[in-house]
Design a protein around this motif. Structure first.
Motif, PDB file in Angstrom:
ATOM      1  N   LEU A  44       0.889  -1.164  -0.151  1.00 64.36           N
ATOM      2  CA  LEU A  44      -0.055  -0.029   0.291  1.00 64.36           C
ATOM      3  C   LEU A  44       0.925   1.127  -0.023  1.00 64.36           C
ATOM      4  O   LEU A  44       0.768   2.092  -0.880  1.00 64.36           O
ATOM      5  N   VAL A  45       1.935   1.281   0.777  1.00 60.60           N
ATOM      6  CA  VAL A  45       2.706   2.519   1.158  1.00 60.60           C
ATOM      7  C   VAL A  45       3.452   2.589  -0.160  1.00 60.60           C
ATOM      8  O   VAL A  45       3.689   3.852  -0.875  1.00 60.60           O
ATOM      9  N   ASP A  46       3.963   1.517  -0.860  1.00 58.42           N
ATOM     10  CA  ASP A  46       4.940   1.516  -2.216  1.00 58.42           C
ATOM     11  C   ASP A  46       4.088   2.127  -3.258  1.00 58.42           C
ATOM     12  O   ASP A  46       4.484   2.864  -4.170  1.00 58.42           O
ATOM     13  N   TYR A  47       2.610   1.722  -3.280  1.00 52.02           N
ATOM     14  CA  TYR A  47       1.737   2.111  -4.321  1.00 52.02           C
ATOM     15  C   TYR A  47       1.604   3.549  -4.178  1.00 52.02           C
ATOM     16  O   TYR A  47       1.748   4.387  -5.333  1.00 52.02           O
ATOM     17  N   ILE A  48       1.434   4.368  -3.039  1.00 46.48           N
ATOM     18  CA  ILE A  48       1.050   5.591  -2.834  1.00 46.48           C
ATOM     19  C   ILE A  48       2.291   6.684  -3.079  1.00 46.48           C
ATOM     20  O   ILE A  48       2.206   7.342  -3.900  1.00 46.48           O
ATOM     21  N   ILE A  49       3.522   6.304  -2.696  1.00 48.99           N
ATOM     22  CA  ILE A  49       4.749   6.907  -2.792  1.00 48.99           C
ATOM     23  C   ILE A  49       5.333   6.908  -4.364  1.00 48.99           C
ATOM     24  O   ILE A  49       6.048   7.553  -4.772  1.00 48.99           O
ATOM     25  N   LYS A  50       4.901   5.907  -5.085  1.00 47.70           N
ATOM     26  CA  LYS A  50       5.178   5.709  -6.649  1.00 47.70           C
ATOM     27  C   LYS A  50       4.527   6.797  -7.289  1.00 47.70           C
ATOM     28  O   LYS A  50       4.774   7.154  -8.463  1.00 47.70           O
ATOM     29  N   ASP A  51       3.434   7.336  -6.779  1.00 47.89           N
ATOM     30  CA  ASP A  51       2.585   8.515  -7.339  1.00 47.89           C
ATOM     31  C   ASP A  51       3.183   9.763  -7.170  1.00 47.89           C
ATOM     32  O   ASP A  51       3.366  10.301  -5.862  1.00 47.89           O
ATOM     33  N   ASN A  52       3.768  10.805  -8.169  1.00 52.09           N
ATOM     34  CA  ASN A  52       4.539  11.736  -7.971  1.00 52.09           C
ATOM     35  C   ASN A  52       3.807  12.960  -8.088  1.00 52.09           C
ATOM     36  O   ASN A  52       4.364  14.040  -7.927  1.00 52.09           O
ATOM     37  N   GLY A  53       2.413  12.843  -7.878  1.00 51.80           N
ATOM     38  CA  GLY A  53       1.545  14.001  -7.927  1.00 51.80           C
ATOM     39  C   GLY A  53       1.716  14.734  -6.682  1.00 51.80           C
ATOM     40  O   GLY A  53       1.970  14.012  -5.526  1.00 51.80           O
ATOM     41  N   HIS A  54       0.923  15.795  -6.857  1.00 50.29           N
ATOM     42  CA  HIS A  54       0.457  16.591  -5.441  1.00 50.29           C
ATOM     43  C   HIS A  54      -0.985  16.144  -5.029  1.00 50.29           C
ATOM     44  O   HIS A  54      -2.030  16.493  -5.584  1.00 50.29           O
ATOM     45  N   PHE A  55      -1.028  15.263  -3.643  1.00 50.80           N
ATOM     46  CA  PHE A  55      -2.366  15.092  -3.014  1.00 50.80           C
ATOM     47  C   PHE A  55      -2.005  14.577  -1.835  1.00 50.80           C
ATOM     48  O   PHE A  55      -0.980  14.505  -1.334  1.00 50.80           O
ATOM     49  N   ARG A  56      -3.374  14.258  -1.371  1.00 49.61           N
ATOM     50  CA  ARG A  56      -3.492  13.697   0.351  1.00 49.61           C
ATOM     51  C   ARG A  56      -4.236  12.594   0.433  1.00 49.61           C
ATOM     52  O   ARG A  56      -4.826  12.268  -0.548  1.00 49.61           O
ATOM     53  N   ILE A  57      -3.834  11.908   1.486  1.00 51.68           N
ATOM     54  CA  ILE A  57      -4.658  10.697   1.825  1.00 51.68           C
ATOM     55  C   ILE A  57      -5.655  10.690   2.835  1.00 51.68           C
ATOM     56  O   ILE A  57      -5.469  11.738   3.463  1.00 51.68           O
ATOM     57  N   PHE A  58      -6.817  10.017   2.953  1.00 44.48           N
ATOM     58  CA  PHE A  58      -7.558   9.928   4.022  1.00 44.48           C
ATOM     59  C   PHE A  58      -7.486   8.635   4.635  1.00 44.48           C
ATOM     60  O   PHE A  58      -8.143   7.577   4.170  1.00 44.48           O
ATOM     61  N   PRO A  59      -6.762   8.621   5.837  1.00 45.24           N
ATOM     62  CA  PRO A  59      -6.679   7.234   6.404  1.00 45.24           C
ATOM     63  C   PRO A  59      -7.778   6.784   7.469  1.00 45.24           C
ATOM     64  O   PRO A  59      -7.798   7.216   8.734  1.00 45.24           O
ATOM     65  N   ALA A  60      -8.751   6.517   6.682  1.00 44.37           N
ATOM     66  CA  ALA A  60     -10.135   6.438   7.641  1.00 44.37           C
ATOM     67  C   ALA A  60     -10.110   5.827   8.783  1.00 44.37           C
ATOM     68  O   ALA A  60     -10.801   5.981   9.977  1.00 44.37           O
TER      69      ALA A  60
END
Length: 778
Positions: free
Chosen positions: A531-547
């Motif tokens: 999960l972390v690897d997938y997110i950090i591969k996205d080089n865009g500007h964004f946030r996450i919601f750790p519900a």
């Protein structure tokens, strides 16, 4: 310096003693891995990486709560100029804690010597203060700043009393320096409580002089004016960081009014109910004698449910040791207290009553309503940290009194009554305690009956452990007193044996909190996964919601920006958005630039696409970019209206903006344009907009008026509070450069003022000490 040289053996002992309690942390670098330390670790990683990359002070922290001030918000506050030196010498947490515990003990010794307490009795009181179990509970909880601030309490009190008795320039500057060092420890609540003690002491002296008709302006009011000047000098020294902190407080959930609060309680600070959650019930005072009576929490071998008292939970204990408590009581029984003893006795009683908070609010309520800044604090029981000063003081006085009169049969009779009575009560509780107490609390409702039964058994076992400790202490003390009166041992051996028993008493309790592990085990909690690897591969500007883990800083370890986090203090507007359940509204998540939702629960909204190859991850297909342009503006005139309009179901942040106090140009309802991000760092964001119409450029970054400034094509422009928590600026048509930059001007000025004040104080003090030394030589 004379006091340290003449008592060098005691000072050396107070320096060495904490090492025995902390040897694994000091010599093997082991650390605590409790929740607060786990949540702090990602912040430390970010801090170190940022400083290494930019060689600058980060003013903004983007990874928690969609962004908040890092400097004024206690995330990274390095105003203390001595911190650099300490950090290089005290290179691991164990060494830092050892330094401050030693500092606390030595400071207490100095304080006791000011009252002409004998060396061995002063050593006794100082040992208790240095290794108080409350501090060790804080170690385990990861609240180290509180320990650092506590270490200066005896120093500040000693400096204040020294100045009151001898109002000289040297004493004034020493008071200012001690106050500044305590404030630089970044826990103003501790400093506030310290000055409450000093204020009470001064008022007592002033009223005594009036009643005894010895009042004079020079003796009574000069010290007051001097103290005010001393505090002012200290405030100049700590203007870095406290100017930034004060500005942040005005916009935080501790200082600003909540638009959701109909009671008006947040107008002065925090709500009464929130502020008094950790009130200490009078029944819990039994734990001052039997430390395990209401269980302990965050220990190495027990679940959280071990504590069954009246607070939501507890991370430490206010037990200061049975030995010192016995001698504090004995001192009062043996002889009518002198003035200093009476003052500290009354202060102790007032501390106890204040800590009762909402359970007995006769003092806490007036303090909360009337004292400046008091309402910004919470946890009434935190004031009990002062008991690690007042009770050792009374204990040292009691020991002095006992040693002067132990050959008197009356003295022996009274200590026999105290020890005998305590032993009898303890034996009765040992036999019938499970019938007297329920060993269950209101928090047990969350457990099933089998778990409750197991918890009650564990609590009874803990209670009996405390009873056995008390009986052992009483027997040990009785044996020592017998040996002394029968001339089996002399007074010196008695004193040091007594200190040994006191250390054993505290060591038993302190060991419960030393839940430490090798340092490499901390990073094990932050291992990458798919999960972390997938997110950090996205080089865009964004946030996450750790519900599923909104109260965690975990993802910031990888520099992943989150709309959640773990901090007790937040920006008020953002706190209100959270409290109003804003995160349950997809449009709010869109405008907060939430691209990914992390949850193991199923999301039925078709706009959230499940990432098949990663468990627990959804992608928001409707996420808004980091910045966009709108034309429709609704101007609102109150913070409440700003929040309510943002939460309306029909509000679409793509096309419309809710702006508080808009004073710009009229906008075309239909706008065209795109915004690209040129560069982005913690202190500066550069954007480039291309628009045929112009409009309102909305930036999905949190609005914070004191810090951020904006320029449009090089010209400064107003930043508007938009959609309650975001920022916006007006832009013209065409190609436009927009820069948001954190304004460090005030910080740079206060840092200069702070350093200049400190250097001036040190130079003047050095000259005064040099002049004094030369006089002695002559």
């Amino acid at each position: 310096m004379k006091i340290f040289y003449e008592n060098r053996n005691e000072v050396i002992l107070l320096t060495i003693l904490p090492l025995f309690f902390l040897y694994r942390m000091v010599f093997f670098g082991e650390i605590v891995t409790t929740n607060d330390e786990l949540e702090r670790h990602p912040i430390n990683e970010w801090r170190d990486n940022y400083i290494e990359q930019y060689d600058d002070v980060p003013q903004w922290y983007p990874n928690l709560f969609s962004g908040m001030p890092s400097y004024g918000g206690y995330i990274y506050t390095n105003g203390d100029p001595t911190k650099f030196i300490r950090s290089n010498i005290l290179f691991n947490p164990g060494l830092k804690i050892w330094f401050y515990l030693s500092l606390s003990g030595i400071g207490m010794f100095v304080l006791l010597q000011l009252f002409n307490i004998s060396r061995t009795s002063a050593l006794f009181g100082s040992v208790i203060s240095a290794i108080t179990p409350y501090a060790f509970g804080l170690i385990n909880a990861g609240h180290l700043n509180k320990i650092f601030a506590m270490a200066y309490i005896p120093w500040v009190i000693a400096a204040a009393l020294y100045f009151i008795n001898s109002p000289t320039l040297k004493a004034l500057l020493m008071l200012s320096l001690a106050t500044a060092l305590q404030l630089w420890a970044n826990h103003p609540q501790v400093a506030y409580y310290t000055w409450m003690v000093i204020g009470f002491y001064y008022v007592w002296i002033l009223l005594s002089s009036i009643l005894s008709k010895t009042y004079s302006t020079k003796r009574s009011l000069y010290p007051l004016f001097g103290i005010i000047i001393g505090i002012a000098i200290a405030l100049f020294m700590v203007s870095d960081p406290y100017v930034d902190i004060y500005k942040f407080q005005e916009h935080s959930n501790r200082g600003a009014i909540s638009v959701l609060d109909q009671s008006g309680q947040t107008e002065a600070g925090t709500k009464w109910k929130y502020a008094t959650q950790w009130s200490f019930h009078p029944k819990e005072m039994l734990s001052f004698i039997y430390p395990y009576h209401f269980g302990l929490q965050n220990t190495s071998n027990l679940e959280r449910g071990a504590y069954w008292g009246y607070m939501p939970f507890t991370q430490s204990t206010h037990y200061v040791g049975l030995v010192v408590l016995i001698f504090a009581i004995l001192g009062v029984l043996l002889k009518k207290p002198d003035r200093s003893e009476l003052i500290f006795l009354v202060i102790t009683i007032l501390i106890l009553i204040t800590g009762f908070g909402s359970f007995f609010s006769i003092l806490y309520k007036p303090f909360f309503s009337l004292l400046p800044f008091f309402s910004k604090f919470r946890i009434p029981s935190m004031i009990y940290m002062l008991l690690a000063i007042t009770i050792p003081f009374l204990g040292a006085k009691g020991l002095d009194r006992f040693m002067k009169g132990y050959k008197d049969g009356v003295v022996i009779k009274k200590i026999s009554y105290v020890l005998g009575g305590l032993t009898a009560v303890t034996l009765l509780l040992f036999m019938f305690g499970d019938l007297v107490f329920s060993f269950s609390g209101s928090g047990d409702a969350r457990y099933d009956p089998i778990t409750i039964s197991k918890l009650q058994s564990a609590r009874i076992e803990l209670f009996n452990k405390g009873l056995m400790l008390a009986i052992s202490i009483c027997i040990g003390l009785a044996g020592l007193v017998y040996a002394l009166t029968q001339k089996k041992i002399n007074a010196t051996i008695f004193n040091y044996a007594l200190i040994g028993i006191a250390i054993f008493d505290i060591w038993i309790v302190n060991s419960e909190f030393m839940n430490i592990k090798p340092p490499f085990k901390m990073d094990r909690n932050f291992r990458n996964n798919t999960l972390v690897d997938y997110i950090i591969k996205d080089n865009g500007h964004f946030r996450i919601f750790p519900a599923d883990e909104m109260g965690s800083n975990r993802y910031s370890y990888w520099n992943i920006e989150s709309i959640g986090g773990y901090r007790p203090i937040k920006l008020r507007n953002y706190q209100d958005l959270m409290d109003a359940r804003g995160f349950s509204r997809p449009k709010v998540l869109d405008m907060l630039n939430v691209k990914y939702v992390v949850t193991n629960k199923r999301i039925n909204n078709p706009n959230y696409k499940k990432i098949k190859e990663v468990n627990g991850l959804y992608e928001n297909k409707n996420v808004l970019p980091k910045s966009w342009i709108v034309g429709q503006i609704k101007d609102v005139n109150s913070q409440r209206e700003s929040l309510m309009e943002t939460l309306l179901s029909g509000f679409d942040p793509r096309n419309k903006a809710i702006v508080y106090g808009y004073r710009g140009s009229d906008m075309p309802e239909e706008v065209k344009g795109v915004v690209t991000i040129k560069t982005r760092s913690e202190n500066r964001i550069e954007l480039l907009s291309t628009s045929d119409t112009g409009g309102l450029l909305v930036l999905s970054e949190i609005y914070y008026e004191p810090g951020w400034r904006a320029t449009v094509n090089g010209k400064e422009t107003p930043i508007y509070q938009t959609n309650h928590v975001l920022r916006s600026v007006e832009i013209p048509k065409g190609t436009t450069e927009v820069i948001f930059e954190y304004d460090k001007t005030n910080w740079q000025r206060t840092r200069l003022l702070s350093r200049f004040s400190l250097i001036t104080v040190i130079l003047i003090l050095g000259a005064l000490f040099w002049k004094e030394q030369n006089k002695r030589i002559d």
